[in-house]
Design an enzyme around this catalytic site. Structure first.
Site, PDB file in Angstrom:
ATOM      1  N   ARG A  67      42.939   8.136  42.842  1.00 30.74           N
ATOM      2  CA  ARG A  67      41.782   7.203  41.942  1.00 30.74           C
ATOM      3  C   ARG A  67      42.195   5.738  41.743  1.00 30.74           C
ATOM      4  O   ARG A  67      41.325   5.056  41.584  1.00 30.74           O
ATOM      5  CB  ARG A  67      41.624   8.029  40.653  1.00 30.74           C
ATOM      6  N   LYS A 104      31.939  30.285  40.277  1.00 32.56           N
ATOM      7  CA  LYS A 104      30.899  30.612  39.640  1.00 32.56           C
ATOM      8  C   LYS A 104      29.281  30.141  39.988  1.00 32.56           C
ATOM      9  O   LYS A 104      29.461  28.957  40.090  1.00 32.56           O
ATOM     10  CB  LYS A 104      31.054  30.308  37.957  1.00 32.56           C
ATOM     11  N   GLY A 123      36.367  18.758  42.018  1.00 38.63           N
ATOM     12  CA  GLY A 123      37.939  18.601  41.975  1.00 38.63           C
ATOM     13  C   GLY A 123      38.412  19.585  43.148  1.00 38.63           C
ATOM     14  O   GLY A 123      39.522  19.158  43.565  1.00 38.63           O
ATOM     15  N   GLY A 176      33.069  16.433  37.799  1.00 38.98           N
ATOM     16  CA  GLY A 176      31.984  16.642  36.952  1.00 38.98           C
ATOM     17  C   GLY A 176      30.720  15.921  37.235  1.00 38.98           C
ATOM     18  O   GLY A 176      29.691  16.116  37.371  1.00 38.98           O
TER      19      GLY A 176
HETATM   20  P1  ADP Z   1      34.907  22.424  42.530  1.00 36.59           P
HETATM   21  O1  ADP Z   1      36.071  22.326  41.759  1.00 36.59           O
HETATM   22  O2  ADP Z   1      35.346  22.047  44.118  1.00 36.59           O
HETATM   23  O3  ADP Z   1      33.548  22.023  42.111  1.00 36.59           O
HETATM   24  P2  ADP Z   1      34.966  25.139  41.769  1.00 36.59           P
HETATM   25  O4  ADP Z   1      35.838  24.837  40.362  1.00 36.59           O
HETATM   26  O5  ADP Z   1      33.613  25.632  41.504  1.00 36.59           O
HETATM   27  O6  ADP Z   1      35.004  24.168  42.856  1.00 36.59           O
HETATM   28  O7  ADP Z   1      35.737  26.640  42.298  1.00 36.59           O
HETATM   29  C1  ADP Z   1      36.971  26.680  42.623  1.00 36.59           C
HETATM   30  C2  ADP Z   1      37.648  27.887  42.433  1.00 36.59           C
HETATM   31  O8  ADP Z   1      36.971  28.919  42.977  1.00 36.59           O
HETATM   32  C3  ADP Z   1      39.092  28.031  43.049  1.00 36.59           C
HETATM   33  O9  ADP Z   1      40.057  28.168  42.040  1.00 36.59           O
HETATM   34  C4  ADP Z   1      39.086  29.232  44.085  1.00 36.59           C
HETATM   35  O10 ADP Z   1      40.127  29.977  43.892  1.00 36.59           O
HETATM   36  C5  ADP Z   1      37.828  30.090  43.260  1.00 36.59           C
HETATM   37  N1  ADP Z   1      37.242  31.053  44.078  1.00 36.59           N
HETATM   38  C6  ADP Z   1      36.762  30.817  45.536  1.00 36.59           C
HETATM   39  N2  ADP Z   1      36.324  31.864  45.978  1.00 36.59           N
HETATM   40  C7  ADP Z   1      36.774  32.827  45.248  1.00 36.59           C
HETATM   41  C8  ADP Z   1      36.666  34.094  45.259  1.00 36.59           C
HETATM   42  N3  ADP Z   1      35.970  34.996  46.394  1.00 36.59           N
HETATM   43  N4  ADP Z   1      36.946  35.094  44.231  1.00 36.59           N
HETATM   44  C9  ADP Z   1      37.661  34.410  43.336  1.00 36.59           C
HETATM   45  N5  ADP Z   1      37.763  33.031  43.046  1.00 36.59           N
HETATM   46  C10 ADP Z   1      37.277  32.239  44.182  1.00 36.59           C
HETATM   47 MG    MG Z   2      36.815  23.016  39.987  1.00 39.12          MG
END
Ligand code: ADP
Ligand code: MG
Length: 399
Positions: free
Chosen positions: A38, A200, A353, A376
């Site tokens: 960053r 999620k 992130g 975000g």
């Molecule tokens: P980003 O930060 O890129 O937007 P998220 O915060 O939505 O991504 O999701 C990241 C998390 O999702 C990671 O910590 C990862 O371990 C979890 N994750 C991915 N697939 C699974 C799964 N099948 N079961 C549980 N957790 C998962």
């Molecule tokens: Mg995340």
């Protein structure tokens, strides 16, 4: 650019005192900056402004301190920035924005110098977007440049408030983020393939909804695939499912059909009893996972199908890991997808992130078209929402 906000091309800042909001929210360990992405990403804006002879005051936040806190001071960032710029960066630990110490430090800034102000969040008025604090910050400068894309989704005194008081524009990083993400939403090269994953569905509902209006294909991996699979009547064992989002998942599938967007779920998944290195794994169909097992990554068939769709794309947007990439072997799907995205011909964009952390860890970040600095903020932008820190830019006329 896609929006009509002013950029550095539209204004002249030669000889002016300029307040620059930057995103220096970086990891600090033992008094040193860890990942400095960053900080490096703001260098073009800072060099351009310094080259034009402006006197710079940089405002930034770090973490979520509850007032002045030694472990949230920006001293280590000032040191790193000085190394990267190869010149002096003025910094003094002060109680925070608006303190008399800070005001004196600002008043003493020599012409053409660069001063890093202490963590804006040392003052509780920052996150309340208190106009009194915005006034203080506006008093430091003649103009405001916002280059903090990662903080643009927050209406805070140093992002939104001050832009209502000073003539303002976007810095180069903010400009590029808005151009790249804006192009994906408005006029992507097609086929436009979106890869979504992560933990999620509920975090990504707005993004899925908005992208259903523009994507050609949406590939769904990560834990959110299980909510879709269960909604379709599948047995997903002990996988992570949001039971209160099953109906929503069915609605999104129907919406995709209506809009003729291909929504692809994994067909096979890598399962285990627990998230642990070296644990026994087995591959099962996503709708036939035995009780006691959790789906923790996309399986080999799904990986191949997703890779094929990515190879055929001319734009790719990726948000959300395909599995629990932090714990091998559940990183394999995410690795394969990262390599496929890096190798595709066309525009590749990564936001989020954890996804950005994954491509950095996998070592392909330099082969990605654009790695967004906003977690975000990029999600809110992709939801089609207006970012308050952006909307306020240009609201005060330039003279
Ligand atoms: P980003 O930060 O890129 O937007 P998220 O915060 O939505 O991504 O999701 C990241 C998390 O999702 C990671 O910590 C990862 O371990 C979890 N994750 C991915 N697939 C699974 C799964 N099948 N079961 C549980 N957790 C998962
Ligand atoms: Mg995340």
């Amino acid at each position: 650019m896609a929006t009509s906000i002013p950029t550095l091309d539209d204004v002249s800042l030669a000889g002016k005192r300029v307040l620059v909001r930057v995103d220096f929210n970086v990891p600090i360990t033992d008094g040193r900056v860890g990942d400095d992405t960053r900080v490096r990403e703001t260098l073009p804006t800072l060099r351009e402004l310094a080259g034009a002879g402006a006197t710079l005051f940089l405002a930034a936040h770090l973490g979520r301190p509850k007032g002045p806190q030694d472990d949230a001071r920006l001293g280590p960032v000032a040191e790193r920035l000085a190394e990267l710029l190869g010149r002096e960066v003025r910094y003094a630990p002060t109680p925070g924005p608006g303190s008399s110490e800070q005001q004196e430090f600002v008043a003493a800034a020599p012409e053409g110098s660069i001063t890093l102000l202490e963590n804006t969040r040392f003052d509780p008025r920052e996150t309340k977007n208190d106009p009194a604090l915005a006034e203080v910050l506006a008093g430091y400068a003649d103009a405001f440049v916002n280059d903090a894309f990662g903080a643009a989704h927050r209406a805070h005194a140093s992002t939104e408030g001050v832009a209502r008081l000073l003539p303002s524009c976007a810095g180069r990083l903010l400009q590029r983020e808005l151009e790249v993400l804006g192009t994906l939403l408005e006029s992507p090269q097609r086929p436009f393939v979106v890869v979504l994953g992560g933990a999620k569905v509920s975090d990504k509902i707005g993004v899925i909804r908005n992208l259903l209006g523009v994507a050609d294909t949406i590939l769904v991996g990560g834990a959110m695939a299980f909510t879709f699979a269960k909604a379709a009547g599948g047995e997903v064992g002990d996988s992570l499912v949001e039971d209160d989002k099953l109906e929503l998942a069915s609605e999104l599938v129907a919406e995709a059909e209506e809009k003729r967007v291909r929504l692809l779920l994994p067909d096979d998944v890598v399962c285990a009893e627990r998230v642990e290195r070296g644990v026994d794994i087995a591959v099962h169909a996503i709708g036939a996972i035995p009780d006691g097992l959790k789906g923790l990554d996309i399986g080999p068939d799904s990986t191949a199908r997703f890779e094929k769709a990515i190879r055929a794309a001319r734009s790719v947007l990726w948000n959300g890991p395909m599995g629990v990439f932090e714990v091998p072997p559940f990183d394999e799907g995410t690795r394969a997808i990262a390599h496929a995205v890096a190798a595709m011909d066309g525009m590749s964009v990564i936001g989020g992130g954890d996804s950005v952390a994954a491509v950095n860890a996998i070592g392909v970040a330099d082969r990605i078209g654009h790695v967004s600095t906003g977690g975000g903020a990029s999600l809110e932008f992709l939801e089609g929402r207006t970012l308050p820190g952006v909307a306020a830019l240009g609201s005060v006329p330039w003279r």
